[in-house]
Write a protein that holds these residues in place. Structure first.
Motif, PDB file in Angstrom:
ATOM      1  N   TYR A  43       0.850  -1.194   0.000  1.00 48.10           N
ATOM      2  CA  TYR A  43       0.000   0.000   0.000  1.00 48.10           C
ATOM      3  C   TYR A  43       0.889   1.248   0.000  1.00 48.10           C
ATOM      4  N   PRO A  44       0.572   2.250  -0.817  1.00 45.58           N
ATOM      5  CA  PRO A  44       1.431   3.440  -0.925  1.00 45.58           C
ATOM      6  C   PRO A  44       1.700   4.085   0.433  1.00 45.58           C
ATOM      7  N   ALA A  45       2.952   4.320   0.712  1.00 45.18           N
ATOM      8  CA  ALA A  45       3.346   4.909   1.994  1.00 45.18           C
ATOM      9  C   ALA A  45       2.696   6.274   2.176  1.00 45.18           C
ATOM     10  N   GLY A  46       2.125   6.477   3.338  1.00 40.48           N
ATOM     11  CA  GLY A  46       1.526   7.762   3.662  1.00 40.48           C
ATOM     12  C   GLY A  46       0.111   7.949   3.169  1.00 40.48           C
ATOM     13  N   ALA A  47      -0.378   7.024   2.331  1.00 40.70           N
ATOM     14  CA  ALA A  47      -1.749   7.157   1.810  1.00 40.70           C
ATOM     15  C   ALA A  47      -2.768   6.744   2.874  1.00 40.70           C
ATOM     16  N   PRO A 156      -5.187   5.529  -4.256  1.00 40.61           N
ATOM     17  CA  PRO A 156      -4.087   4.572  -4.146  1.00 40.61           C
ATOM     18  C   PRO A 156      -4.371   3.233  -4.822  1.00 40.61           C
ATOM     19  N   LEU A 157      -5.458   3.150  -5.561  1.00 43.11           N
ATOM     20  CA  LEU A 157      -5.854   1.896  -6.193  1.00 43.11           C
ATOM     21  C   LEU A 157      -5.658   1.942  -7.700  1.00 43.11           C
ATOM     22  N   ALA A 158      -5.281   0.790  -8.262  1.00 37.75           N
ATOM     23  CA  ALA A 158      -5.372   0.565  -9.704  1.00 37.75           C
ATOM     24  C   ALA A 158      -6.630  -0.260  -9.916  1.00 37.75           C
ATOM     25  N   LEU A 159      -7.661   0.353 -10.460  1.00 38.24           N
ATOM     26  CA  LEU A 159      -8.976  -0.274 -10.553  1.00 38.24           C
ATOM     27  C   LEU A 159      -9.223  -0.737 -11.986  1.00 38.24           C
ATOM     28  N   GLY A 160      -9.360  -2.050 -12.165  1.00 35.53           N
ATOM     29  CA  GLY A 160      -9.617  -2.617 -13.487  1.00 35.53           C
ATOM     30  C   GLY A 160     -11.009  -3.216 -13.547  1.00 35.53           C
ATOM     31  N   GLY A 161     -11.581  -3.243 -14.756  1.00 34.49           N
ATOM     32  CA  GLY A 161     -12.924  -3.779 -14.920  1.00 34.49           C
ATOM     33  C   GLY A 161     -13.049  -4.664 -16.135  1.00 34.49           C
ATOM     34  N   LEU A 162     -13.612  -5.858 -15.937  1.00 35.83           N
ATOM     35  CA  LEU A 162     -13.876  -6.785 -17.035  1.00 35.83           C
ATOM     36  C   LEU A 162     -15.348  -6.722 -17.407  1.00 35.83           C
ATOM     37  N   LYS A 163     -15.619  -6.520 -18.661  1.00 36.39           N
ATOM     38  CA  LYS A 163     -16.992  -6.467 -19.148  1.00 36.39           C
ATOM     39  C   LYS A 163     -17.666  -7.825 -18.983  1.00 36.39           C
ATOM     40  N   GLY A 164     -18.940  -7.817 -18.614  1.00 39.40           N
ATOM     41  CA  GLY A 164     -19.637  -9.054 -18.300  1.00 39.40           C
ATOM     42  C   GLY A 164     -20.216  -9.797 -19.477  1.00 39.40           C
ATOM     43  N   ARG A 185       0.046  -1.474 -15.950  1.00 41.48           N
ATOM     44  CA  ARG A 185       0.526  -0.143 -16.323  1.00 41.48           C
ATOM     45  C   ARG A 185      -0.008   0.959 -15.402  1.00 41.48           C
ATOM     46  N   THR A 186      -0.931   0.602 -14.505  1.00 44.63           N
ATOM     47  CA  THR A 186      -1.593   1.606 -13.677  1.00 44.63           C
ATOM     48  C   THR A 186      -1.035   1.568 -12.260  1.00 44.63           C
ATOM     49  N   PRO A 187      -0.573   2.692 -11.736  1.00 43.17           N
ATOM     50  CA  PRO A 187      -0.025   2.701 -10.379  1.00 43.17           C
ATOM     51  C   PRO A 187      -1.107   2.414  -9.336  1.00 43.17           C
ATOM     52  N   GLY A 188      -0.715   1.704  -8.275  1.00 46.32           N
ATOM     53  CA  GLY A 188      -1.630   1.474  -7.164  1.00 46.32           C
ATOM     54  C   GLY A 188      -1.850   0.002  -6.872  1.00 46.32           C
ATOM     55  N   VAL A 189      -2.557  -0.258  -5.787  1.00 43.69           N
ATOM     56  CA  VAL A 189      -2.937  -1.622  -5.402  1.00 43.69           C
ATOM     57  C   VAL A 189      -3.946  -2.144  -6.418  1.00 43.69           C
ATOM     58  N   GLU A 190      -3.671  -3.304  -7.003  1.00 44.08           N
ATOM     59  CA  GLU A 190      -4.485  -3.804  -8.109  1.00 44.08           C
ATOM     60  C   GLU A 190      -5.784  -4.447  -7.602  1.00 44.08           C
ATOM     61  N   VAL A 191      -6.900  -3.877  -8.060  1.00 36.86           N
ATOM     62  CA  VAL A 191      -8.238  -4.369  -7.713  1.00 36.86           C
ATOM     63  C   VAL A 191      -8.993  -4.606  -9.017  1.00 36.86           C
ATOM     64  N   PRO A 279      -0.157  -2.232   5.965  1.00 36.49           N
ATOM     65  CA  PRO A 279      -0.015  -3.123   7.124  1.00 36.49           C
ATOM     66  C   PRO A 279       0.115  -2.329   8.406  1.00 36.49           C
ATOM     67  N   ARG A 280      -0.265  -2.975   9.512  1.00 39.73           N
ATOM     68  CA  ARG A 280      -0.088  -2.346  10.802  1.00 39.73           C
ATOM     69  C   ARG A 280       1.395  -2.235  11.133  1.00 39.73           C
ATOM     70  N   ARG A 281       1.753  -1.138  11.773  1.00 37.93           N
ATOM     71  CA  ARG A 281       3.157  -0.976  12.168  1.00 37.93           C
ATOM     72  C   ARG A 281       3.432  -1.837  13.388  1.00 37.93           C
TER      73      ARG A 281
END
Length: 281
Positions: A43-47, A156-164, A185-191, A279-281
């Protein structure tokens, strides 16, 4: 014997009426809010943590899901104060009974959604059947960004979508690859948002989270028998709730509306509020 037959028939009729009455009452109750926290090492630091509201399978159709009921659910989602709203497909109805609504009537209540980082969606198989271009255009007019085999950065997310759409095997391989490449290619946590939970099987790392609907958690789940229909090629393995595999997590919502008949037994409608953080410190 004749009296016994009459008594049995009467008992069966009463049981059928009770089944329909309970099922309809369940189908029209306010959705349950389920909550989950996902801690991601990268997860991006400080986000700040991001709260994602997941909903799906609105199936706007009378009598159980008229637009007026959807307006109340929109208010319920807004009250959760999410940062991101995600609709995992099937906005239009396919019921065998009750009143049908136009695409615009089905979607216009979503105009009321309020999320700091926006409202995003993928189309479901029923949306495609109703005319994917029409449904996508109506969603866009009402403030919903449709992701069609693509990805974008959302905080902070890289959000992708698949067509149904139900593609053939080779086409599915192509659109999956396009979506995965876009996520890389998209910055962030991949969802990944995918209408069907089956996509969890194919989603490669570093995709951390797959959000899906489609199954209605079975919609009608009977004791000893189980769900009458799963909507998945994997039976009930990915039917409902949270499933993990290594570093990947799947969340399958039961959805909001109903398919074919306005009944729910053993599978209450729900909304998920998912907090994604470091993550928790």
């Amino acid at each position: 014997m004749r009296r016994l037959a009459i008594a049995v028939a009467a008992a069966l009729l009463v049981a059928a009426i009770a089944f329909v009455a309970i099922g309809y009452r369940n189908a029209t109750r306010p959705p349950i809010v389920r909550q989950l926290t996902l801690r991601v090492p990268e997860y991006p630091a400080g986000a700040a943590p991001v709260r994602v509201a997941l909903f799906a399978d609105l199936h706007v159709h009378g009598p159980d899901m008229p637009p007026e009921r959807l307006e109340r659910i929109v208010a319920q989602i807004n009250a959760l104060n999410p940062d991101v709203d995600v609709g995992a497909g099937d906005f239009v109805g396919n019921s065998w009974v009750g009143k049908a609504y136009s695409v615009e009537e089905s979607i216009v209540p979503l105009r009321g959604l309020r999320a700091r980082l926006g409202v995003y969606a993928v189309l479901g198989n029923n949306d495609v059947a109703a005319g994917d271009d029409r449904v996508a255009a109506a969603l866009a007019r009402n403030g919903v960004r449709v992701l069609s085999n693509e990805a974008i950065q959302v905080g902070p997310l890289a959000l992708g979508g698949l067509k149904g759409r139900l593609y053939g095997h080779s086409k599915w391989q192509k659109v999956r690859r396009e979506t995965y490449d876009a996520l890389r290619r998209t910055p962030g946590v991949e969802v990944l948002i995918a209408h069907r939970p089956d996509e969890f099987v194919f989603a490669p790392p570093p995709i951390r989270l797959v959000l899906a609907g489609h199954t209605h958690c079975g919609q009608i789940v009977l004791p000893l028998i189980g769900p009458l229909e799963t909507g998945s090629d994997f039976g009930d393995k990915y039917l409902c709730g949270v499933v993990s595999a290594g570093d990947k997590l799947l969340v399958v919502t039961a959805g909001l509306g109903t398919s074919h008949v306005p009944l729910r037994i053993g599978a209450p409608s729900d909304i998920w509020l998912i907090t994604i953080e470091g993550p928790r410190r």
